[in-house]
Design a protein around this motif. Structure first.
Motif, PDB file in Angstrom:
ATOM      1  N   GLU A 153       0.930  -1.131   0.017  1.00 36.04           N
ATOM      2  CA  GLU A 153       0.030  -0.033  -0.069  1.00 36.04           C
ATOM      3  C   GLU A 153       0.750   1.258  -0.079  1.00 36.04           C
ATOM      4  O   GLU A 153       1.953   1.544   0.932  1.00 36.04           O
ATOM      5  CB  GLU A 153      -0.841  -0.050   1.225  1.00 36.04           C
ATOM      6  N   ALA A 154       0.544   2.208  -0.833  1.00 34.88           N
ATOM      7  CA  ALA A 154       1.167   3.467  -0.695  1.00 34.88           C
ATOM      8  C   ALA A 154       0.863   4.431   0.435  1.00 34.88           C
ATOM      9  O   ALA A 154       1.573   5.332   0.367  1.00 34.88           O
ATOM     10  CB  ALA A 154       1.207   4.105  -2.080  1.00 34.88           C
ATOM     11  N   GLY A 155      -0.317   4.056   0.828  1.00 38.64           N
ATOM     12  CA  GLY A 155      -0.747   4.803   2.182  1.00 38.64           C
ATOM     13  C   GLY A 155      -0.144   4.740   3.349  1.00 38.64           C
ATOM     14  O   GLY A 155      -0.875   5.090   4.214  1.00 38.64           O
ATOM     15  N   ASN A 156       0.848   4.232   3.446  1.00 41.75           N
ATOM     16  CA  ASN A 156       1.575   4.200   4.913  1.00 41.75           C
ATOM     17  C   ASN A 156       2.264   5.425   5.441  1.00 41.75           C
ATOM     18  O   ASN A 156       3.225   5.816   5.234  1.00 41.75           O
ATOM     19  CB  ASN A 156       2.800   3.252   4.783  1.00 41.75           C
ATOM     20  N   ASP A 157       1.115   6.466   5.870  1.00 42.84           N
ATOM     21  CA  ASP A 157       1.506   7.660   6.328  1.00 42.84           C
ATOM     22  C   ASP A 157       1.542   7.881   7.515  1.00 42.84           C
ATOM     23  O   ASP A 157       0.230   7.769   8.174  1.00 42.84           O
ATOM     24  CB  ASP A 157       0.533   8.543   5.526  1.00 42.84           C
ATOM     25  N   ASN A 158       2.547   8.383   8.152  1.00 48.57           N
ATOM     26  CA  ASN A 158       2.666   8.451   9.698  1.00 48.57           C
ATOM     27  C   ASN A 158       2.324   9.686  10.038  1.00 48.57           C
ATOM     28  O   ASN A 158       2.244  10.109  11.266  1.00 48.57           O
ATOM     29  CB  ASN A 158       4.071   7.932  10.408  1.00 48.57           C
ATOM     30  N   GLY A 159       1.717  10.843   9.042  1.00 44.28           N
ATOM     31  CA  GLY A 159       1.470  12.205   9.400  1.00 44.28           C
ATOM     32  C   GLY A 159       2.522  13.152   9.530  1.00 44.28           C
ATOM     33  O   GLY A 159       2.081  14.150   9.371  1.00 44.28           O
ATOM     34  N   HIS A 160       3.631  12.759   9.609  1.00 45.55           N
ATOM     35  CA  HIS A 160       4.846  13.317   9.552  1.00 45.55           C
ATOM     36  C   HIS A 160       5.330  13.848   8.126  1.00 45.55           C
ATOM     37  O   HIS A 160       5.281  12.930   7.364  1.00 45.55           O
ATOM     38  CB  HIS A 160       5.977  13.076  10.516  1.00 45.55           C
ATOM     39  N   ARG A 161       5.717  15.083   8.078  1.00 44.08           N
ATOM     40  CA  ARG A 161       6.285  15.612   6.721  1.00 44.08           C
ATOM     41  C   ARG A 161       7.761  15.795   6.822  1.00 44.08           C
ATOM     42  O   ARG A 161       8.054  16.599   8.011  1.00 44.08           O
ATOM     43  CB  ARG A 161       5.600  16.696   6.161  1.00 44.08           C
ATOM     44  N   ARG A 162       8.530  15.447   5.870  1.00 45.26           N
ATOM     45  CA  ARG A 162      10.159  15.795   6.207  1.00 45.26           C
ATOM     46  C   ARG A 162      10.709  16.628   5.154  1.00 45.26           C
ATOM     47  O   ARG A 162      11.746  17.072   5.382  1.00 45.26           O
ATOM     48  CB  ARG A 162      10.946  14.323   6.073  1.00 45.26           C
ATOM     49  N   PHE A 163       9.791  16.912   3.923  1.00 44.33           N
ATOM     50  CA  PHE A 163      10.181  17.776   3.135  1.00 44.33           C
ATOM     51  C   PHE A 163       9.087  18.707   2.566  1.00 44.33           C
ATOM     52  O   PHE A 163       7.926  18.350   2.880  1.00 44.33           O
ATOM     53  CB  PHE A 163      10.638  17.117   1.792  1.00 44.33           C
ATOM     54  N   ILE A 164       9.525  19.932   2.212  1.00 48.92           N
ATOM     55  CA  ILE A 164       8.793  20.959   1.755  1.00 48.92           C
ATOM     56  C   ILE A 164       9.046  20.988  -0.045  1.00 48.92           C
ATOM     57  O   ILE A 164      10.238  20.961  -0.219  1.00 48.92           O
ATOM     58  CB  ILE A 164       8.739  22.175   2.372  1.00 48.92           C
ATOM     59  N   HIS A 165       7.940  21.192  -0.761  1.00 48.79           N
ATOM     60  CA  HIS A 165       8.276  21.203  -1.979  1.00 48.79           C
ATOM     61  C   HIS A 165       7.983  22.617  -2.655  1.00 48.79           C
ATOM     62  O   HIS A 165       6.721  23.210  -2.292  1.00 48.79           O
ATOM     63  CB  HIS A 165       7.538  20.286  -2.810  1.00 48.79           C
ATOM     64  N   LEU A 166       8.670  23.206  -3.443  1.00 50.85           N
ATOM     65  CA  LEU A 166       8.316  24.578  -3.745  1.00 50.85           C
ATOM     66  C   LEU A 166       8.604  24.728  -5.352  1.00 50.85           C
ATOM     67  O   LEU A 166       9.388  24.088  -6.051  1.00 50.85           O
ATOM     68  CB  LEU A 166       9.353  25.609  -3.371  1.00 50.85           C
ATOM     69  N   ARG A 167       7.743  25.729  -6.096  1.00 53.72           N
ATOM     70  CA  ARG A 167       7.828  26.055  -7.617  1.00 53.72           C
ATOM     71  C   ARG A 167       8.103  27.332  -7.490  1.00 53.72           C
ATOM     72  O   ARG A 167       7.798  28.017  -6.793  1.00 53.72           O
ATOM     73  CB  ARG A 167       6.672  25.327  -8.263  1.00 53.72           C
ATOM     74  N   ASP A 168       8.377  27.944  -8.872  1.00 49.58           N
ATOM     75  CA  ASP A 168       8.609  29.261  -8.924  1.00 49.58           C
ATOM     76  C   ASP A 168       9.697  29.683  -8.007  1.00 49.58           C
ATOM     77  O   ASP A 168       9.705  30.721  -7.477  1.00 49.58           O
ATOM     78  CB  ASP A 168       7.061  30.210  -8.866  1.00 49.58           C
ATOM     79  N   VAL A 169      10.735  28.868  -7.870  1.00 51.34           N
ATOM     80  CA  VAL A 169      11.783  29.261  -6.928  1.00 51.34           C
ATOM     81  C   VAL A 169      12.789  30.242  -7.408  1.00 51.34           C
ATOM     82  O   VAL A 169      13.111  30.180  -8.361  1.00 51.34           O
ATOM     83  CB  VAL A 169      12.663  27.942  -6.493  1.00 51.34           C
ATOM     84  N   ARG A 170      13.098  31.135  -6.372  1.00 49.76           N
ATOM     85  CA  ARG A 170      14.239  31.976  -6.488  1.00 49.76           C
ATOM     86  C   ARG A 170      15.213  32.032  -5.438  1.00 49.76           C
ATOM     87  O   ARG A 170      14.635  31.862  -4.285  1.00 49.76           O
ATOM     88  CB  ARG A 170      13.935  33.291  -6.785  1.00 49.76           C
ATOM     89  N   TYR A 171      16.552  31.738  -5.760  1.00 50.94           N
ATOM     90  CA  TYR A 171      17.534  31.803  -4.646  1.00 50.94           C
ATOM     91  C   TYR A 171      18.191  33.231  -4.502  1.00 50.94           C
ATOM     92  O   TYR A 171      18.603  33.728  -5.213  1.00 50.94           O
ATOM     93  CB  TYR A 171      18.622  30.737  -4.956  1.00 50.94           C
ATOM     94  N   PHE A 172      18.315  33.456  -3.174  1.00 50.56           N
ATOM     95  CA  PHE A 172      19.023  34.813  -2.985  1.00 50.56           C
ATOM     96  C   PHE A 172      20.193  34.489  -1.828  1.00 50.56           C
ATOM     97  O   PHE A 172      20.065  33.875  -0.903  1.00 50.56           O
ATOM     98  CB  PHE A 172      17.921  35.758  -1.866  1.00 50.56           C
ATOM     99  N   SER A 173      21.242  34.964  -2.197  1.00 48.45           N
ATOM    100  CA  SER A 173      22.489  34.804  -1.689  1.00 48.45           C
ATOM    101  C   SER A 173      23.080  36.194  -1.500  1.00 48.45           C
ATOM    102  O   SER A 173      23.009  37.042  -2.385  1.00 48.45           O
ATOM    103  CB  SER A 173      23.445  34.188  -2.489  1.00 48.45           C
ATOM    104  N   PRO A 174      23.787  36.727  -0.249  1.00 51.43           N
ATOM    105  CA  PRO A 174      24.106  38.047  -0.096  1.00 51.43           C
ATOM    106  C   PRO A 174      25.308  38.251  -1.240  1.00 51.43           C
ATOM    107  O   PRO A 174      25.994  37.522  -1.641  1.00 51.43           O
ATOM    108  CB  PRO A 174      24.910  37.938   1.310  1.00 51.43           C
ATOM    109  N   GLY A 175      24.949  39.688  -1.656  1.00 52.33           N
ATOM    110  CA  GLY A 175      25.841  40.234  -2.669  1.00 52.33           C
ATOM    111  C   GLY A 175      25.414  39.621  -4.268  1.00 52.33           C
ATOM    112  O   GLY A 175      26.249  40.172  -4.963  1.00 52.33           O
ATOM    113  N   GLN A 176      24.841  38.547  -4.258  1.00 52.64           N
ATOM    114  CA  GLN A 176      24.392  38.079  -5.673  1.00 52.64           C
ATOM    115  C   GLN A 176      23.157  38.556  -6.171  1.00 52.64           C
ATOM    116  O   GLN A 176      22.200  38.799  -5.348  1.00 52.64           O
ATOM    117  CB  GLN A 176      24.589  36.653  -5.654  1.00 52.64           C
ATOM    118  N   SER A 177      22.952  38.518  -7.459  1.00 55.47           N
ATOM    119  CA  SER A 177      21.586  38.628  -7.980  1.00 55.47           C
ATOM    120  C   SER A 177      20.835  37.502  -7.758  1.00 55.47           C
ATOM    121  O   SER A 177      21.312  36.320  -7.450  1.00 55.47           O
ATOM    122  CB  SER A 177      21.650  39.131  -9.420  1.00 55.47           C
ATOM    123  N   PRO A 178      19.450  37.672  -7.481  1.00 51.83           N
ATOM    124  CA  PRO A 178      18.717  36.156  -7.364  1.00 51.83           C
ATOM    125  C   PRO A 178      18.914  35.327  -8.566  1.00 51.83           C
ATOM    126  O   PRO A 178      18.977  35.783  -9.756  1.00 51.83           O
ATOM    127  CB  PRO A 178      17.155  36.623  -7.137  1.00 51.83           C
TER     128      PRO A 178
END
Length: 120
Positions: free
Chosen positions: A66-91
């Motif tokens: 079964e694919a539904g073995n879900d203990n309710g906890h999440r370990r990851f977050i997934h994002l789209r339209d991502v931009r990375y910001f680093s000090p002194g650099q353009s995104p």
């Protein structure tokens, strides 16, 4: 240790894809800004992850697991339209769209909303 509030947001987006929740995360000295998406949407965004997901589903169906073995906890977050910001650099990226998967345990701070550069 992950943030319980971020886990709730991940579960909310997984239960109803209609939510548009922008978030900015502090991860390893970077600020990462994007739109929260479900794991399923993340896996379908790229041909490689989509193929892997399909292979996992097929293997599980063949073994009767079964694919539904879900203990309710999440370990990851997934994002789209991502931009990375680093000090002194353009995104990055400056054009195009990027998706990413981030371990919740690596998030040191967050706020709800997109980060953007001030005009001028």
């Amino acid at each position: 240790m992950s943030h319980p509030l971020l886990e709730v947001i991940v579960k909310l987006v997984e239960s109803d894809a209609e939510y548009d929740i922008p978030v900015t995360l502090a991860v390893g000295g970077l600020l990462i800004s994007g739109q929260v998406i479900s794991r399923e949407e993340y896996m379908q965004e790229n041909w490689l992850t989509a193929s892997i997901e399909e292979g996992i589903k097929q293997a599980m169906s063949e073994t009767g697991e079964e694919a539904g073995n879900d203990n309710g906890h999440r370990r990851f977050i997934h994002l789209r339209d991502v931009r990375y910001f680093s000090p002194g650099q353009s995104p990055t990226p400056s054009v195009g769209t990027v998706t990413c998967r981030i371990a919740l345990a690596h998030v040191s701070a967050f706020h709800f909303g997109f980060l953007s550069l001030a005009e001028g």
